[in-house]
Design a protein around this motif. Structure first.
Motif, PDB file in Angstrom:
ATOM      1  N   ILE A   1      -7.145   8.737 -36.897  1.00  0.00           N
ATOM      2  CA  ILE A   1      -7.828   7.851 -37.860  1.00  0.00           C
ATOM      3  C   ILE A   1      -8.210   6.539 -37.176  1.00  0.00           C
ATOM      4  CG2 ILE A   1      -7.373   6.416 -39.908  1.00  0.00           C
ATOM      5  CD1 ILE A   1      -6.085   8.840 -41.162  1.00  0.00           C
ATOM      6  N   TYR A   2      -7.313   6.042 -36.351  1.00  0.00           N
ATOM      7  CA  TYR A   2      -7.603   4.792 -35.645  1.00  0.00           C
ATOM      8  C   TYR A   2      -8.643   4.973 -34.545  1.00  0.00           C
ATOM      9  CZ  TYR A   2      -4.623   1.960 -38.440  1.00  0.00           C
ATOM     10  OH  TYR A   2      -4.126   1.272 -39.505  1.00  0.00           O
ATOM     11  N   GLN A   3      -8.655   6.163 -33.937  1.00  0.00           N
ATOM     12  CA  GLN A   3      -9.707   6.431 -32.937  1.00  0.00           C
ATOM     13  C   GLN A   3     -11.064   6.384 -33.615  1.00  0.00           C
ATOM     14  OE1 GLN A   3      -8.652  10.210 -31.211  1.00  0.00           O
ATOM     15  NE2 GLN A   3      -6.918   9.263 -30.129  1.00  0.00           N
ATOM     16  N   LYS A   4     -11.133   6.979 -34.800  1.00  0.00           N
ATOM     17  CA  LYS A   4     -12.379   7.014 -35.561  1.00  0.00           C
ATOM     18  C   LYS A   4     -12.774   5.578 -35.944  1.00  0.00           C
ATOM     19  CE  LYS A   4     -13.869  10.182 -39.235  1.00  0.00           C
ATOM     20  NZ  LYS A   4     -13.313  11.054 -40.268  1.00  0.00           N
ATOM     21  N   ALA A   5     -11.808   4.802 -36.419  1.00  0.00           N
ATOM     22  CA  ALA A   5     -12.091   3.428 -36.839  1.00  0.00           C
ATOM     23  C   ALA A   5     -12.557   2.591 -35.648  1.00  0.00           C
ATOM     24  CB  ALA A   5     -10.852   2.808 -37.469  1.00  0.00           C
ATOM     25  N   ALA A   6     -11.917   2.814 -34.498  1.00  0.00           N
ATOM     26  CA  ALA A   6     -12.255   2.019 -33.310  1.00  0.00           C
ATOM     27  C   ALA A   6     -13.652   2.369 -32.802  1.00  0.00           C
ATOM     28  CB  ALA A   6     -11.218   2.247 -32.226  1.00  0.00           C
ATOM     29  N   ALA A   7     -14.125   3.573 -33.131  1.00  0.00           N
ATOM     30  CA  ALA A   7     -15.460   3.974 -32.680  1.00  0.00           C
ATOM     31  C   ALA A   7     -16.539   3.492 -33.638  1.00  0.00           C
ATOM     32  CB  ALA A   7     -15.511   5.494 -32.571  1.00  0.00           C
ATOM     33  N   ASN A   8     -16.123   2.927 -34.759  1.00  0.00           N
ATOM     34  CA  ASN A   8     -17.097   2.455 -35.754  1.00  0.00           C
ATOM     35  C   ASN A   8     -17.411   0.980 -35.481  1.00  0.00           C
ATOM     36  OD1 ASN A   8     -18.105   1.213 -38.128  1.00  0.00           O
ATOM     37  ND2 ASN A   8     -17.381   2.931 -39.348  1.00  0.00           N
ATOM     38  N   PRO A   9     -18.675   0.688 -35.113  1.00  0.00           N
ATOM     39  CA  PRO A   9     -19.012  -0.680 -34.690  1.00  0.00           C
ATOM     40  C   PRO A   9     -18.822  -1.749 -35.778  1.00  0.00           C
ATOM     41  CG  PRO A   9     -20.987   0.698 -34.869  1.00  0.00           C
ATOM     42  CD  PRO A   9     -19.812   1.600 -35.071  1.00  0.00           C
TER      43      PRO A   9
ATOM     44  N   ILE B   1     -16.328  -1.545 -38.138  1.00  0.00           N
ATOM     45  CA  ILE B   1     -14.889  -1.651 -38.421  1.00  0.00           C
ATOM     46  C   ILE B   1     -14.092  -2.184 -37.229  1.00  0.00           C
ATOM     47  CG2 ILE B   1     -12.835  -0.292 -39.090  1.00  0.00           C
ATOM     48  CD1 ILE B   1     -14.413   0.643 -41.268  1.00  0.00           C
ATOM     49  N   ALA B   2     -14.455  -1.735 -36.024  1.00  0.00           N
ATOM     50  CA  ALA B   2     -13.640  -2.063 -34.843  1.00  0.00           C
ATOM     51  C   ALA B   2     -13.356  -3.566 -34.680  1.00  0.00           C
ATOM     52  CB  ALA B   2     -14.285  -1.483 -33.598  1.00  0.00           C
ATOM     53  N   PRO B   3     -14.392  -4.438 -34.706  1.00  0.00           N
ATOM     54  CA  PRO B   3     -14.083  -5.867 -34.496  1.00  0.00           C
ATOM     55  C   PRO B   3     -13.204  -6.450 -35.609  1.00  0.00           C
ATOM     56  CG  PRO B   3     -16.442  -5.533 -34.929  1.00  0.00           C
ATOM     57  CD  PRO B   3     -15.830  -4.186 -34.826  1.00  0.00           C
ATOM     58  N   LEU B   4     -13.390  -5.932 -36.817  1.00  0.00           N
ATOM     59  CA  LEU B   4     -12.579  -6.415 -37.942  1.00  0.00           C
ATOM     60  C   LEU B   4     -11.114  -6.052 -37.749  1.00  0.00           C
ATOM     61  CD1 LEU B   4     -14.430  -5.695 -41.290  1.00  0.00           C
ATOM     62  CD2 LEU B   4     -13.679  -7.880 -40.388  1.00  0.00           C
ATOM     63  N   LEU B   5     -10.917  -4.833 -37.249  1.00  0.00           N
ATOM     64  CA  LEU B   5      -9.556  -4.339 -37.015  1.00  0.00           C
ATOM     65  C   LEU B   5      -8.792  -5.283 -36.105  1.00  0.00           C
ATOM     66  CD1 LEU B   5      -9.330  -0.556 -36.105  1.00  0.00           C
ATOM     67  CD2 LEU B   5      -7.904  -1.880 -37.645  1.00  0.00           C
ATOM     68  N   ASP B   6      -9.447  -5.646 -34.992  1.00  0.00           N
ATOM     69  CA  ASP B   6      -8.788  -6.545 -34.036  1.00  0.00           C
ATOM     70  C   ASP B   6      -8.484  -7.884 -34.677  1.00  0.00           C
ATOM     71  OD1 ASP B   6      -8.867  -4.664 -32.113  1.00  0.00           O
ATOM     72  OD2 ASP B   6     -10.743  -5.362 -31.202  1.00  0.00           O
TER      73      ASP B   6
ATOM     74  N   ILE C   1      -8.044  -8.558 -37.822  1.00  0.00           N
ATOM     75  CA  ILE C   1      -6.980  -8.441 -38.833  1.00  0.00           C
ATOM     76  C   ILE C   1      -5.615  -8.420 -38.145  1.00  0.00           C
ATOM     77  CG2 ILE C   1      -5.900  -6.816 -40.475  1.00  0.00           C
ATOM     78  CD1 ILE C   1      -8.758  -6.142 -41.435  1.00  0.00           C
ATOM     79  N   ARG C   2      -5.538  -7.699 -37.040  1.00  0.00           N
ATOM     80  CA  ARG C   2      -4.247  -7.620 -36.316  1.00  0.00           C
ATOM     81  C   ARG C   2      -3.837  -8.983 -35.776  1.00  0.00           C
ATOM     82  NH1 ARG C   2      -5.944  -2.079 -33.861  1.00  0.00           N
ATOM     83  NH2 ARG C   2      -4.676  -0.652 -35.085  1.00  0.00           N
ATOM     84  N   GLN C   3      -4.848  -9.782 -35.417  1.00  0.00           N
ATOM     85  CA  GLN C   3      -4.515 -11.093 -34.849  1.00  0.00           C
ATOM     86  C   GLN C   3      -4.101 -12.133 -35.876  1.00  0.00           C
ATOM     87  OE1 GLN C   3      -7.988 -11.985 -32.531  1.00  0.00           O
ATOM     88  NE2 GLN C   3      -7.550 -10.267 -31.173  1.00  0.00           N
ATOM     89  N   VAL C   4      -4.391 -11.862 -37.144  1.00  0.00           N
ATOM     90  CA  VAL C   4      -4.007 -12.845 -38.178  1.00  0.00           C
ATOM     91  C   VAL C   4      -2.489 -12.887 -38.237  1.00  0.00           C
ATOM     92  CG1 VAL C   4      -4.066 -13.363 -40.652  1.00  0.00           C
ATOM     93  CG2 VAL C   4      -6.134 -12.555 -39.515  1.00  0.00           C
ATOM     94  N   LYS C   5      -1.956 -14.079 -38.075  1.00  0.00           N
ATOM     95  CA  LYS C   5      -0.473 -14.237 -38.014  1.00  0.00           C
ATOM     96  C   LYS C   5       0.140 -14.252 -39.392  1.00  0.00           C
ATOM     97  CE  LYS C   5       0.156 -14.473 -33.584  1.00  0.00           C
ATOM     98  NZ  LYS C   5      -0.554 -13.267 -33.284  1.00  0.00           N
TER      99      LYS C   5
END
Ligand code: GTR
Length: 329
Positions: A308-316, A318-323, A325-329
């Motif tokens: 699921i994450y591979q698919k999300a990371a390949a989506n232009p 979604i991918a930048p948003l994912l990163d 979101i992870r960086q939000v402390k």
């Protein structure tokens, strides 16, 4: 001097006031809002609250009539109807809306948020704003998010502790491609059912289980038919309140601001009620004998999401948003 004898000059302001009044009244509207939850559920109360604020701030010109408990249909249909303008306002979960607005899916991704606080920081910041703004190109105006806690898996057969326990179970999911993929990735069988059919699905053993937050599990009586609740907390998909573009465009700029602010304030109002309802629902389930599994083997569930994450990371989109979101402390 009798009224009819008033000099013309003095009558003019009165006429202007009448024209203004009736002119405004002609633009007055009752907006129809849909929610699949029951009348007492916090999302429904929040929309009622928003309506009260709007009515007060527009001097009664605009009001909201809330149709709860799926009176206007199930989520998938109401989203479609809102998009074409047949429903004015809709409270839906990001899960089903993700099939129409792909970027909303990012909020439904399994095991993405570390905690509800993390989710709140994302929703209340620029990422939340961007996601709401991205609804417009799909014919919807994103007004605000509402809480929905964390979703966990429950079923009628066994206390799920390991990934092997889920294998082959028929699990009901929201009408969402992402949720179908998620359950399949766990080795279970996803069954897409509208919310209103889940209770029957469970009692008639069409499905073995489902997944939801505590308040939904209890208010829908799912806990009676499926008394094993595993605290998987696999996703924290929030609710989202949207307005049809058509209804939005009928508002003046001033009224748009009133609607937006009232929606935001209704979110604050709702958050204040959520935690206690969650605790109360959990207590009720526990008292009814529900087996709550907290010692589940989380890591293999997370690992199963790799595809699921591979698919999300390949989506232009979604991918930048994912990163971010992870960086939000
Ligand atoms: C609830 C949510 C509903 C609906 C439901 C479901 O938590 O509030 O809007 O999406 O889940 O599972 O269908």
């Amino acid at each position: 001097m009798s009224k009819s004898c008033r000099p013309k000059a003095k009558r003019l302001p009165l006429i202007a006031a009448l024209v203004l009044h009736f002119g405004a009244a002609a633009g007055a509207r009752e907006f129809r809002a849909a929610d699949t939850q029951n009348a007492d559920y916090p999302t429904v109360r929040a929309i009622v609250r928003m309506g009260e604020l709007i009515e007060a701030r527009t001097g009664g010109r605009h009001r909201i009539r809330v149709f709860h408990t799926r009176q206007l249909g199930e989520e998938k249909e109401t989203i479609e109807q809102t998009r074409v303008g047949a429903i004015d306002i809709n409270r839906t979960n990001v899960g089903p809306v993700g099939s129409l607005v792909p970027v909303a899916d990012v909020l439904a991704l399994p095991f993405l948020f570390r905690s509800i606080d993390h989710l709140h920081r994302v929703l209340d910041g620029p990422i939340g704003e961007e996601i709401l703004a991205s609804f417009e190109r799909y014919g919807l105006i994103g007004l605000t998010f509402y809480d929905s806690g964390a979703r966990s898996i429950y079923n009628s057969k066994l206390a799920i502790r390991t990934l092997a326990d889920v294998k082959g179970l028929r699990i009901r999911v929201q009408q969402s491609n992402l949720m179908v993929d998620m359950i399949r990735a766990l080795g279970a069988v996803p069954v897409e059912l509208p919310y209103g059919q889940v209770e029957t699905g469970l009692t008639a053993h069409i499905v073995d289980g489902a997944e939801n937050n505590w308040p939904s599990y209890v208010t829908t009586n799912h806990y009676r038919a499926a008394p094993f609740y595993t605290l998987s907390e696999h996703n924290m998909s929030p609710e989202v309140l949207v307005m049809s573009l058509r209804a939005w465009q009928s508002l003046s700029d001033e009224d748009k601001a009133i609607f937006r602010n009232a929606a935001r304030e209704s979110n604050v109002f709702m958050r204040a009620q959520w935690n206690s309802l969650e605790a109360e629902s959990r207590r009720k389930a526990q008292q009814a004998g529900v087996v709550i599994v907290s010692d589940f083997d989380r890591k293999p569930f997370e690992d199963a999401m790799a595809e699921i994450y591979q698919k999300a990371a390949a989506n232009p989109t979604i991918a930048p948003l994912l990163d971010r979101i992870r960086q939000v402390k």
